[in-house]
Design a protein around this motif. Structure first.
Motif, PDB file in Angstrom:
ATOM      1  N   LEU A  69      64.600 -74.828 -74.697  1.00  0.00           N
ATOM      2  CA  LEU A  69      65.543 -75.047 -73.593  1.00  0.00           C
ATOM      3  C   LEU A  69      64.978 -74.533 -72.277  1.00  0.00           C
ATOM      4  CD1 LEU A  69      68.952 -74.148 -75.272  1.00  0.00           C
ATOM      5  CD2 LEU A  69      68.160 -76.399 -74.537  1.00  0.00           C
ATOM      6  N   ARG A  70      64.312 -73.377 -72.332  1.00  0.00           N
ATOM      7  CA  ARG A  70      63.693 -72.842 -71.108  1.00  0.00           C
ATOM      8  C   ARG A  70      62.643 -73.799 -70.576  1.00  0.00           C
ATOM      9  NH1 ARG A  70      62.884 -66.787 -72.799  1.00  0.00           N
ATOM     10  NH2 ARG A  70      64.889 -66.003 -72.139  1.00  0.00           N
ATOM     11  N   SER A  71      61.827 -74.319 -71.478  1.00  0.00           N
ATOM     12  CA  SER A  71      60.781 -75.249 -71.069  1.00  0.00           C
ATOM     13  C   SER A  71      61.390 -76.496 -70.427  1.00  0.00           C
ATOM     14  CB  SER A  71      59.924 -75.630 -72.281  1.00  0.00           C
ATOM     15  OG  SER A  71      58.976 -76.594 -71.930  1.00  0.00           O
ATOM     16  N   ASP A  72      62.451 -77.029 -71.062  1.00  0.00           N
ATOM     17  CA  ASP A  72      63.131 -78.194 -70.494  1.00  0.00           C
ATOM     18  C   ASP A  72      63.717 -77.872 -69.123  1.00  0.00           C
ATOM     19  OD1 ASP A  72      62.497 -79.579 -72.778  1.00  0.00           O
ATOM     20  OD2 ASP A  72      64.522 -79.508 -73.636  1.00  0.00           O
ATOM     21  N   ALA A  73      64.316 -76.698 -68.997  1.00  0.00           N
ATOM     22  CA  ALA A  73      64.905 -76.294 -67.717  1.00  0.00           C
ATOM     23  C   ALA A  73      63.822 -76.136 -66.652  1.00  0.00           C
ATOM     24  CB  ALA A  73      65.687 -74.992 -67.872  1.00  0.00           C
ATOM     25  N   ASP A  74      62.682 -75.558 -67.032  1.00  0.00           N
ATOM     26  CA  ASP A  74      61.576 -75.410 -66.083  1.00  0.00           C
ATOM     27  C   ASP A  74      61.069 -76.775 -65.621  1.00  0.00           C
ATOM     28  OD1 ASP A  74      61.742 -72.675 -66.280  1.00  0.00           O
ATOM     29  OD2 ASP A  74      60.003 -72.471 -67.618  1.00  0.00           O
ATOM     30  N   GLN A  75      60.972 -77.727 -66.563  1.00  0.00           N
ATOM     31  CA  GLN A  75      60.519 -79.064 -66.191  1.00  0.00           C
ATOM     32  C   GLN A  75      61.524 -79.736 -65.261  1.00  0.00           C
ATOM     33  OE1 GLN A  75      59.882 -80.956 -69.966  1.00  0.00           O
ATOM     34  NE2 GLN A  75      57.765 -80.272 -70.102  1.00  0.00           N
ATOM     35  N   ARG A  76      62.818 -79.578 -65.579  1.00  0.00           N
ATOM     36  CA  ARG A  76      63.842 -80.161 -64.710  1.00  0.00           C
ATOM     37  C   ARG A  76      63.809 -79.533 -63.324  1.00  0.00           C
ATOM     38  NH1 ARG A  76      68.153 -78.994 -68.019  1.00  0.00           N
ATOM     39  NH2 ARG A  76      67.233 -79.772 -69.897  1.00  0.00           N
ATOM     40  N   HIS A  77      63.642 -78.216 -63.280  1.00  0.00           N
ATOM     41  CA  HIS A  77      63.583 -77.514 -61.994  1.00  0.00           C
ATOM     42  C   HIS A  77      62.379 -78.005 -61.189  1.00  0.00           C
ATOM     43  CE1 HIS A  77      64.130 -74.329 -59.103  1.00  0.00           C
ATOM     44  NE2 HIS A  77      62.884 -73.953 -59.278  1.00  0.00           N
ATOM     45  N   SER A  78      61.240 -78.127 -61.837  1.00  0.00           N
ATOM     46  CA  SER A  78      60.037 -78.615 -61.159  1.00  0.00           C
ATOM     47  C   SER A  78      60.236 -80.047 -60.687  1.00  0.00           C
ATOM     48  CB  SER A  78      58.841 -78.523 -62.107  1.00  0.00           C
ATOM     49  OG  SER A  78      57.669 -78.936 -61.449  1.00  0.00           O
TER      50      SER A  78
END
Length: 186
Positions: A69-78
């Motif tokens: 989930l963190r990785s997905d959130a980081d990708q969305r944020h980027s």
């Protein structure tokens, strides 16, 4: 006599049978050897080990899910940052064209201010955009192509026009502005 002898023989056979069972059935399979408390303790320890394994497996799955989930959130944020930066770059390109067009129509250098501000800001904006799409090879390629297209517009089209802007006839001015709009829209 014989009844007492038979009872003794039966007891000896039972003792021998109990000893035979203890020899055949190992302790780990719950043989009748040892105290009942010991067997119960072993069973409790085994159950605790199973519960701990289940809890540990669940914890590992939970941590893995959180990391995903963190990785997905980081990708969305980027992605959101890249989109916002792309909007800033787009506005700057429009400012390049708007400033140039205003100057060509009026021959007043004050109309070049949006052009100059955009030209000063674009290198940093493109660098920021490039950083936001760093891990995405196709997007990085598009940003590099965009940078080259903007450089080509500035150096091959806009700068020469600014140098000779007042010497264009009205017909040439219309053709030049149409070409400039086509370059920006491409």
């Amino acid at each position: 006599g014989s009844a007492g002898c038979a009872a003794t023989t039966a007891r000896l056979k039972a003792i021998r049978l109990d000893a035979d069972i203890r020899m055949v059935v190992p302790k780990r399979y719950g043989a009748v050897t040892g105290s009942p408390e010991r067997s119960l303790r072993q069973l409790a320890v085994g159950a605790c080990v199973v519960v701990l394994l289940v809890v540990a497996t669940g914890f590992i799955a939970l941590v893995s899910g959180i990391e995903s989930l963190r990785s997905d959130a980081d990708q969305r944020h980027s992605s959101v940052l890249a989109s916002g930066t792309a909007d800033v770059v787009e506005r700057s390109v429009v400012d390049l064209e708007t400033g140039l067009r205003g100057f060509l129509l009026t021959h007043q250098a004050g109309f070049l201010e949006p052009y100059r501000q955009a030209r000063a800001g674009l290198p940093g904006e493109l660098s920021s955009l490039s950083a936001h799409v760093k891990g995405d090879r196709p997007q990085s390629k598009r940003v590099a192509e965009l940078g080259r297209a903007i450089d080509s517009y500035e150096n091959g089209y806009a700068a020469p026009l600014i140098l000779r802007g007042s010497s264009l006839s009205p017909a040439a001015l219309v053709a030049v502005m149409s070409r400039g709009k086509a370059l920006v829209d491409a």
